[in-house]
Design a protein around this motif. Sequence first.
Motif, short mmCIF file in Angstrom:
data_model
loop_
_atom_site.label_atom_id
_atom_site.label_comp_id
_atom_site.label_asym_id
_atom_site.label_seq_id
_atom_site.Cartn_x
_atom_site.Cartn_y
_atom_site.Cartn_z
N UNK A 126 0.67 -1.36 -0.10
CA UNK A 126 -0.06 0.02 0.15
C UNK A 126 0.75 1.21 -0.07
N UNK A 127 2.14 1.11 0.04
CA UNK A 127 2.93 2.27 0.28
C UNK A 127 3.64 2.73 -0.91
N UNK A 128 4.47 1.65 -1.63
CA UNK A 128 5.35 2.14 -2.80
C UNK A 128 6.49 1.14 -2.90
N UNK A 129 7.61 1.58 -3.66
CA UNK A 129 8.89 0.83 -4.07
C UNK A 129 9.59 0.87 -2.91
N UNK A 130 9.67 -0.20 -1.89
CA UNK A 130 10.50 -0.35 -0.82
C UNK A 130 12.01 0.10 -1.05
N UNK A 131 12.44 -0.29 -2.50
CA UNK A 131 13.90 0.14 -2.72
C UNK A 131 14.15 1.52 -2.68
N UNK A 132 13.14 2.31 -2.95
CA UNK A 132 13.35 3.93 -3.26
C UNK A 132 13.46 4.44 -1.67
N UNK A 133 12.56 3.66 -0.79
CA UNK A 133 12.46 4.33 0.40
C UNK A 133 13.89 3.77 1.32
N UNK A 134 14.56 2.76 0.97
CA UNK A 134 15.67 2.39 1.55
C UNK A 134 16.98 3.22 1.31
N UNK A 135 16.91 3.89 0.08
CA UNK A 135 18.14 4.43 -0.37
C UNK A 135 18.73 5.53 0.75
N UNK A 136 17.93 6.35 1.01
CA UNK A 136 18.31 7.37 2.08
C UNK A 136 18.90 6.71 3.15
N UNK A 137 18.49 5.90 3.65
CA UNK A 137 18.66 5.18 4.86
C UNK A 137 19.92 4.07 4.90
N UNK A 138 20.31 4.08 3.69
CA UNK A 138 21.85 3.44 3.82
C UNK A 138 23.09 4.23 4.41
N UNK A 139 22.70 5.60 4.43
CA UNK A 139 23.21 6.49 5.18
C UNK A 139 24.76 6.82 4.75
N UNK A 140 24.80 6.53 3.28
CA UNK A 140 26.09 6.49 2.58
C UNK A 140 26.14 7.98 2.09
N UNK A 141 25.30 9.06 2.30
CA UNK A 141 25.50 10.58 2.02
C UNK A 141 26.04 10.99 3.25
#
Length: 401
Positions: A126-141
Amino acid sequence: MADLKWVVKRLRVMGPTEIVHRIGEQWALKVMAARYRMGRGGIVSSEREVSRFQFCRETAPQLPVLPVAGPSGPEEIEPLLAGKIKIGDWHWQWRPEEAVWHEAPDTGKIWPRAFFGSISYRPGNQCGDIRIAWEPSRLQQLVGLGLLSKEASPKVGRQAVALLEAQFLSWVEANPTLTGIHYISAMECGLRLIAVCHALDLVRGRLQDPERVWSALIRLIEGHAVLIEKRLSVHSSVGNHTLAEAAGLVYAGVLFPEMRRAGRWRELGLSLLEKEADHQILPDGGGVEQAFGYLRFGVDLYQLAVALLIHYEQPIPPVLREATQRGRRFLSAVSDTKGRVPPIGDSDDGHALSPFLRFRSEGDVGEGLASFNEAGYSLIRSGQTVLRFDHGSLGMPPLCG
Protein backbone atom coordinates in the motif's frame (compact mmCIF):
# COMPACT_ATOMS: atom_id res chain seq x y z
CA MET A 1 -1.46 -12.17 -2.22
CA ALA A 2 1.83 -10.76 -3.55
CA ASP A 3 3.73 -12.32 -0.63
CA LEU A 4 2.06 -15.68 -1.26
CA LYS A 5 3.02 -15.61 -4.96
CA TRP A 6 6.61 -14.83 -3.99
CA VAL A 7 6.70 -17.78 -1.56
CA VAL A 8 5.32 -20.18 -4.20
CA LYS A 9 7.90 -18.95 -6.73
CA ARG A 10 10.78 -19.44 -4.31
CA LEU A 11 9.61 -22.88 -3.18
CA ARG A 12 10.04 -24.07 -6.76
CA VAL A 13 13.81 -23.55 -6.59
CA MET A 14 14.40 -24.76 -3.02
CA GLY A 15 15.79 -28.14 -2.09
CA PRO A 16 15.01 -30.02 1.14
CA THR A 17 17.97 -28.47 3.02
CA GLU A 18 16.87 -24.97 2.20
CA ILE A 19 13.25 -25.65 3.08
CA VAL A 20 14.36 -26.84 6.53
CA HIS A 21 16.51 -23.71 6.86
CA ARG A 22 13.59 -21.47 5.87
CA ILE A 23 11.30 -23.10 8.41
CA GLY A 24 13.92 -22.46 11.09
CA GLU A 25 14.27 -18.89 9.89
CA GLN A 26 10.54 -18.31 10.21
CA TRP A 27 10.56 -19.78 13.71
CA ALA A 28 13.43 -17.46 14.66
CA LEU A 29 11.41 -14.55 13.27
CA LYS A 30 8.47 -15.47 15.49
CA VAL A 31 10.75 -15.63 18.54
CA MET A 32 12.17 -12.24 17.57
CA ALA A 33 8.66 -10.83 17.26
CA ALA A 34 7.74 -12.14 20.71
CA ARG A 35 10.84 -10.55 22.24
CA TYR A 36 9.98 -7.33 20.42
CA ARG A 37 6.45 -7.28 21.88
CA MET A 38 7.97 -7.71 25.33
CA GLY A 39 10.15 -4.67 24.72
CA ARG A 40 13.43 -6.55 24.56
CA GLY A 41 14.16 -5.50 20.98
CA GLY A 42 16.63 -8.26 20.22
CA ILE A 43 19.63 -6.58 21.90
CA VAL A 44 21.74 -9.00 23.90
CA SER A 45 24.24 -6.70 25.63
CA SER A 46 23.64 -4.60 28.70
CA GLU A 47 27.08 -2.94 28.72
CA ARG A 48 27.31 -0.05 26.28
CA GLU A 49 29.58 2.49 28.00
CA VAL A 50 31.33 4.50 25.30
CA SER A 51 34.67 4.40 27.12
CA ARG A 52 34.79 0.60 26.73
CA PHE A 53 35.08 0.80 22.97
CA GLN A 54 38.36 1.78 21.35
CA PHE A 55 36.64 2.85 18.13
CA CYS A 56 34.62 5.41 20.09
CA ARG A 57 37.18 6.72 22.57
CA GLU A 58 40.20 7.19 20.27
CA THR A 59 40.93 10.60 18.76
CA ALA A 60 42.99 9.26 15.83
CA PRO A 61 41.26 7.70 12.78
CA GLN A 62 40.51 4.02 13.24
CA LEU A 63 39.83 3.10 9.61
CA PRO A 64 42.18 2.83 6.63
CA VAL A 65 42.62 5.73 4.25
CA LEU A 66 40.68 4.80 1.12
CA PRO A 67 41.08 6.03 -2.46
CA VAL A 68 38.33 8.62 -2.79
CA ALA A 69 37.53 11.58 -4.99
CA GLY A 70 35.72 13.87 -2.58
CA PRO A 71 32.75 16.07 -3.50
CA SER A 72 33.71 18.86 -5.88
CA GLY A 73 31.77 21.51 -7.72
CA PRO A 74 28.35 22.91 -6.89
CA GLU A 75 26.54 19.99 -8.54
CA GLU A 76 27.93 17.63 -5.86
CA ILE A 77 28.43 19.92 -2.87
CA GLU A 78 25.15 21.84 -2.85
CA PRO A 79 22.82 18.81 -2.74
CA LEU A 80 24.90 17.25 0.05
CA LEU A 81 24.70 20.37 2.21
CA ALA A 82 20.99 20.73 1.44
CA GLY A 83 20.31 17.14 2.48
CA LYS A 84 19.03 16.17 -0.96
CA ILE A 85 19.31 12.79 -2.67
CA LYS A 86 18.16 11.90 -6.17
CA ILE A 87 16.86 8.34 -6.46
CA GLY A 88 16.08 7.59 -10.07
CA ASP A 89 13.14 9.82 -10.96
CA TRP A 90 12.48 10.67 -7.33
CA HIS A 91 13.96 13.11 -4.83
CA TRP A 92 14.43 12.82 -1.07
CA GLN A 93 14.89 15.84 1.17
CA TRP A 94 16.29 15.66 4.70
CA ARG A 95 14.43 17.52 7.43
CA PRO A 96 14.73 17.18 11.20
CA GLU A 97 11.63 15.03 11.63
CA GLU A 98 11.55 11.31 12.36
CA ALA A 99 8.88 10.78 9.69
CA VAL A 100 11.35 11.68 6.96
CA TRP A 101 12.97 8.24 7.29
CA HIS A 102 9.65 6.45 6.81
CA GLU A 103 8.21 8.39 3.89
CA ALA A 104 7.88 6.77 0.48
CA PRO A 105 9.50 9.22 -1.98
CA ASP A 106 7.49 7.75 -4.87
CA THR A 107 4.03 8.04 -3.26
CA GLY A 108 4.36 10.35 -0.26
CA LYS A 109 2.81 7.70 2.00
CA ILE A 110 4.28 6.68 5.36
CA TRP A 111 5.62 3.18 5.84
CA PRO A 112 4.49 1.48 9.09
CA ARG A 113 6.60 1.85 12.21
CA ALA A 114 5.99 -1.68 13.41
CA PHE A 115 7.99 -4.87 13.87
CA PHE A 116 9.83 -5.26 10.57
CA GLY A 117 8.67 -8.85 10.06
CA SER A 118 5.01 -7.81 10.04
CA ILE A 119 5.33 -5.19 7.28
CA SER A 120 4.07 -6.03 3.78
CA TYR A 121 6.67 -4.61 1.40
CA ARG A 122 6.66 -6.69 -1.77
CA PRO A 123 5.11 -5.35 -4.99
CA GLY A 124 1.42 -4.71 -4.45
CA ASN A 125 1.84 -3.20 -0.99
CA GLN A 126 0.00 0.00 0.00
CA CYS A 127 2.98 2.37 0.26
CA GLY A 128 5.29 2.14 -2.75
CA ASP A 129 8.63 0.78 -3.96
CA ILE A 130 10.53 -0.26 -0.85
CA ARG A 131 13.90 0.08 -2.60
CA ILE A 132 13.38 3.82 -3.12
CA ALA A 133 12.58 4.31 0.56
CA TRP A 134 15.65 2.28 1.57
CA GLU A 135 18.14 4.37 -0.37
CA PRO A 136 18.50 7.42 1.96
CA SER A 137 18.68 5.10 4.97
CA ARG A 138 21.84 3.45 3.71
CA LEU A 139 23.30 6.69 5.15
CA GLN A 140 26.02 6.72 2.50
CA GLN A 141 25.38 10.44 2.07
CA LEU A 142 27.03 10.83 5.48
CA VAL A 143 30.29 9.57 3.97
CA GLY A 144 30.07 12.35 1.39
CA LEU A 145 29.51 14.89 4.16
CA GLY A 146 32.49 13.50 6.07
CA LEU A 147 34.72 13.83 3.00
CA LEU A 148 33.40 17.33 2.35
CA SER A 149 34.19 18.38 5.93
CA LYS A 150 37.87 17.62 5.37
CA GLU A 151 38.26 19.42 2.06
CA ALA A 152 35.97 22.45 2.28
CA SER A 153 36.38 25.83 3.94
CA PRO A 154 36.05 25.90 7.76
CA LYS A 155 32.51 27.26 7.51
CA VAL A 156 31.37 24.62 5.03
CA GLY A 157 33.24 21.96 7.01
CA ARG A 158 31.35 22.84 10.21
CA GLN A 159 28.08 22.79 8.28
CA ALA A 160 28.88 19.35 6.86
CA VAL A 161 29.76 17.92 10.30
CA ALA A 162 26.62 19.35 11.89
CA LEU A 163 24.39 17.90 9.17
CA LEU A 164 26.14 14.52 9.35
CA GLU A 165 25.62 14.39 13.11
CA ALA A 166 22.00 15.54 12.92
CA GLN A 167 21.03 13.00 10.26
CA PHE A 168 22.77 10.14 12.04
CA LEU A 169 21.19 10.83 15.43
CA SER A 170 17.81 11.38 13.84
CA TRP A 171 18.00 8.04 12.03
CA VAL A 172 18.88 6.13 15.21
CA GLU A 173 16.07 7.79 17.15
CA ALA A 174 13.54 7.24 14.38
CA ASN A 175 14.45 3.58 13.88
CA PRO A 176 14.61 1.66 17.17
CA THR A 177 16.06 -1.81 16.70
CA LEU A 178 13.75 -4.07 14.68
CA THR A 179 11.20 -1.28 14.14
CA GLY A 180 10.24 -0.34 10.61
CA ILE A 181 11.20 -1.06 7.03
CA HIS A 182 14.93 -0.45 7.42
CA TYR A 183 15.41 -3.76 9.24
CA ILE A 184 13.70 -5.88 6.58
CA SER A 185 16.82 -6.34 4.46
CA ALA A 186 19.97 -7.61 6.16
CA MET A 187 21.95 -6.24 3.22
CA GLU A 188 20.70 -2.73 3.94
CA CYS A 189 21.81 -3.16 7.55
CA GLY A 190 25.27 -4.27 6.41
CA LEU A 191 25.73 -1.31 4.09
CA ARG A 192 24.46 1.13 6.71
CA LEU A 193 26.81 -0.29 9.35
CA ILE A 194 29.82 0.16 7.07
CA ALA A 195 28.80 3.67 5.99
CA VAL A 196 28.27 5.12 9.47
CA CYS A 197 31.60 3.74 10.71
CA HIS A 198 33.46 5.47 7.88
CA ALA A 199 31.42 8.68 8.15
CA LEU A 200 31.97 9.10 11.88
CA ASP A 201 35.63 8.15 11.61
CA LEU A 202 36.07 11.05 9.17
CA VAL A 203 34.70 13.62 11.63
CA ARG A 204 35.88 12.27 15.00
CA GLY A 205 37.13 15.09 17.17
CA ARG A 206 34.75 17.61 15.61
CA LEU A 207 31.40 16.28 16.83
CA GLN A 208 29.17 18.62 18.82
CA ASP A 209 27.78 15.88 21.08
CA PRO A 210 30.31 13.02 20.87
CA GLU A 211 28.99 11.05 23.85
CA ARG A 212 25.52 10.89 22.35
CA VAL A 213 26.83 10.06 18.88
CA TRP A 214 29.12 7.24 20.00
CA SER A 215 26.44 5.80 22.24
CA ALA A 216 24.03 5.78 19.29
CA LEU A 217 26.68 4.12 17.10
CA ILE A 218 27.17 1.31 19.64
CA ARG A 219 23.42 0.63 19.68
CA LEU A 220 23.30 0.61 15.89
CA ILE A 221 26.31 -1.69 15.47
CA GLU A 222 25.07 -4.23 17.99
CA GLY A 223 21.47 -4.25 16.78
CA HIS A 224 22.46 -4.48 13.12
CA ALA A 225 25.09 -7.20 13.57
CA VAL A 226 22.77 -9.36 15.67
CA LEU A 227 20.07 -9.10 13.02
CA ILE A 228 22.42 -9.75 10.08
CA GLU A 229 23.75 -12.88 11.77
CA LYS A 230 20.20 -14.23 12.09
CA ARG A 231 19.02 -13.30 8.59
CA LEU A 232 21.90 -14.02 6.22
CA SER A 233 21.11 -14.42 2.52
CA VAL A 234 22.02 -18.05 1.89
CA HIS A 235 20.96 -20.99 -0.29
CA SER A 236 18.90 -19.67 -3.24
CA SER A 237 19.19 -16.13 -1.86
CA VAL A 238 22.98 -16.06 -2.22
CA GLY A 239 24.19 -13.09 -4.24
CA ASN A 240 25.57 -9.61 -3.79
CA HIS A 241 23.32 -9.28 -0.72
CA THR A 242 25.38 -11.98 0.96
CA LEU A 243 28.62 -10.08 0.34
CA ALA A 244 27.24 -6.87 1.88
CA GLU A 245 26.00 -8.76 4.93
CA ALA A 246 29.31 -10.59 5.35
CA ALA A 247 31.33 -7.39 5.01
CA GLY A 248 29.10 -5.73 7.62
CA LEU A 249 29.79 -8.57 10.06
CA VAL A 250 33.54 -8.29 9.45
CA TYR A 251 33.39 -4.55 10.20
CA ALA A 252 31.40 -5.10 13.39
CA GLY A 253 33.72 -7.88 14.56
CA VAL A 254 36.99 -6.10 13.80
CA LEU A 255 36.04 -2.59 14.95
CA PHE A 256 34.11 -3.57 18.07
CA PRO A 257 35.98 -6.54 19.59
CA GLU A 258 34.64 -5.54 23.01
CA MET A 259 31.17 -6.80 22.02
CA ARG A 260 30.39 -10.31 23.20
CA ARG A 261 29.67 -11.73 19.75
CA ALA A 262 32.42 -9.83 17.91
CA GLY A 263 34.64 -12.86 17.32
CA ARG A 264 31.74 -14.84 15.91
CA TRP A 265 30.71 -11.97 13.62
CA ARG A 266 34.22 -11.60 12.25
CA GLU A 267 34.70 -15.32 11.61
CA LEU A 268 31.23 -15.77 10.11
CA GLY A 269 31.65 -12.76 7.82
CA LEU A 270 35.10 -13.87 6.67
CA SER A 271 33.97 -17.45 6.07
CA LEU A 272 31.12 -16.23 3.87
CA LEU A 273 33.38 -13.88 1.91
CA GLU A 274 35.88 -16.69 1.47
CA LYS A 275 33.22 -19.19 0.40
CA GLU A 276 31.65 -16.79 -2.10
CA ALA A 277 34.89 -15.43 -3.59
CA ASP A 278 35.31 -18.18 -6.19
CA HIS A 279 31.56 -18.57 -6.61
CA GLN A 280 30.56 -14.99 -7.31
CA ILE A 281 33.75 -13.78 -9.01
CA LEU A 282 34.56 -16.21 -11.79
CA PRO A 283 38.08 -17.43 -12.69
CA ASP A 284 38.37 -14.78 -15.42
CA GLY A 285 37.07 -12.02 -13.13
CA GLY A 286 33.52 -11.81 -14.46
CA GLY A 287 30.52 -11.92 -12.16
CA VAL A 288 28.30 -14.96 -11.82
CA GLU A 289 25.25 -12.67 -11.77
CA GLN A 290 26.09 -11.46 -15.31
CA ALA A 291 25.66 -7.88 -14.10
CA PHE A 292 28.55 -5.44 -14.40
CA GLY A 293 27.17 -3.04 -11.78
CA TYR A 294 26.73 -5.78 -9.21
CA LEU A 295 30.23 -7.07 -9.97
CA ARG A 296 31.75 -3.68 -9.18
CA PHE A 297 29.59 -3.55 -6.04
CA GLY A 298 30.87 -6.95 -4.92
CA VAL A 299 34.51 -6.28 -5.79
CA ASP A 300 34.39 -3.01 -3.82
CA LEU A 301 32.98 -4.86 -0.79
CA TYR A 302 35.86 -7.34 -0.98
CA GLN A 303 38.35 -4.49 -1.23
CA LEU A 304 36.83 -2.73 1.79
CA ALA A 305 37.13 -5.92 3.85
CA VAL A 306 40.73 -6.51 2.73
CA ALA A 307 41.72 -2.90 3.46
CA LEU A 308 40.20 -3.18 6.95
CA LEU A 309 42.06 -6.41 7.74
CA ILE A 310 45.34 -4.96 6.47
CA HIS A 311 44.85 -1.86 8.61
CA TYR A 312 44.34 -4.00 11.74
CA GLU A 313 47.16 -6.38 10.78
CA GLN A 314 44.84 -9.36 10.75
CA PRO A 315 45.28 -12.41 8.51
CA ILE A 316 43.60 -12.24 5.12
CA PRO A 317 42.41 -15.39 3.35
CA PRO A 318 44.34 -15.47 0.02
CA VAL A 319 41.14 -16.04 -1.97
CA LEU A 320 39.91 -12.57 -0.96
CA ARG A 321 42.96 -10.86 -2.50
CA GLU A 322 42.77 -13.05 -5.60
CA ALA A 323 39.06 -12.34 -6.09
CA THR A 324 39.56 -8.58 -5.94
CA GLN A 325 42.47 -8.69 -8.38
CA ARG A 326 40.72 -10.71 -11.06
CA GLY A 327 37.50 -8.75 -10.59
CA ARG A 328 39.35 -5.48 -11.09
CA ARG A 329 41.03 -6.83 -14.23
CA PHE A 330 37.68 -7.77 -15.75
CA LEU A 331 36.10 -4.42 -14.85
CA SER A 332 39.06 -2.58 -16.38
CA ALA A 333 38.65 -4.56 -19.58
CA VAL A 334 34.93 -3.93 -20.01
CA SER A 335 34.97 -0.27 -18.96
CA ASP A 336 35.01 2.58 -21.44
CA THR A 337 37.94 4.97 -21.89
CA LYS A 338 36.72 7.07 -18.92
CA GLY A 339 36.58 4.07 -16.58
CA ARG A 340 32.79 3.77 -16.64
CA VAL A 341 31.25 0.31 -16.48
CA PRO A 342 28.50 -0.13 -19.09
CA PRO A 343 24.98 -0.76 -17.72
CA ILE A 344 24.79 -4.43 -18.67
CA GLY A 345 22.69 -6.73 -16.51
CA ASP A 346 20.63 -6.11 -13.40
CA SER A 347 21.59 -3.20 -11.14
CA ASP A 348 20.19 -0.93 -8.45
CA ASP A 349 22.93 1.70 -9.05
CA GLY A 350 24.05 1.12 -5.47
CA HIS A 351 27.50 1.52 -3.93
CA ALA A 352 29.49 -0.50 -1.44
CA LEU A 353 30.32 2.65 0.51
CA SER A 354 29.94 5.83 -1.51
CA PRO A 355 29.90 7.05 -5.11
CA PHE A 356 33.10 8.90 -4.17
CA LEU A 357 35.02 5.64 -3.59
CA ARG A 358 37.62 5.04 -6.32
CA PHE A 359 39.49 1.76 -6.04
CA ARG A 360 42.17 1.50 -8.72
CA SER A 361 41.82 -0.62 -11.83
CA GLU A 362 43.97 -3.69 -12.41
CA GLY A 363 45.98 -4.33 -15.58
CA ASP A 364 46.37 -2.55 -18.89
CA VAL A 365 43.56 -2.54 -21.41
CA GLY A 366 44.99 -3.17 -24.86
CA GLU A 367 43.43 -2.99 -28.29
CA GLY A 368 42.10 -5.92 -30.27
CA LEU A 369 40.14 -8.97 -29.12
CA ALA A 370 39.80 -10.12 -25.51
CA SER A 371 37.62 -13.04 -24.47
CA PHE A 372 36.34 -14.02 -21.05
CA ASN A 373 34.94 -17.48 -21.54
CA GLU A 374 33.74 -18.18 -17.99
CA ALA A 375 31.95 -14.82 -17.81
CA GLY A 376 30.69 -15.19 -21.37
CA TYR A 377 31.87 -11.87 -22.80
CA SER A 378 34.19 -10.91 -25.62
CA LEU A 379 35.43 -7.44 -26.48
CA ILE A 380 36.92 -5.81 -29.52
CA ARG A 381 38.57 -2.50 -28.68
CA SER A 382 39.83 -0.01 -31.24
CA GLY A 383 40.64 3.53 -30.15
CA GLN A 384 37.54 5.03 -28.58
CA THR A 385 35.29 2.23 -29.81
CA VAL A 386 34.49 -0.93 -27.87
CA LEU A 387 32.26 -3.74 -29.15
CA ARG A 388 31.00 -6.07 -26.45
CA PHE A 389 29.53 -9.50 -27.18
CA ASP A 390 27.49 -11.49 -24.68
CA HIS A 391 27.71 -15.26 -25.16
CA GLY A 392 27.27 -16.35 -21.54
CA SER A 393 24.61 -17.70 -19.24
CA LEU A 394 21.50 -15.94 -17.97
CA GLY A 395 22.79 -15.21 -14.48
CA MET A 396 23.32 -17.00 -11.19
CA PRO A 397 21.20 -20.12 -10.78
CA PRO A 398 18.74 -21.18 -9.56
CA LEU A 399 16.87 -17.90 -10.03
CA CYS A 400 19.03 -16.60 -12.92
CA GLY A 401 18.12 -13.02 -12.13
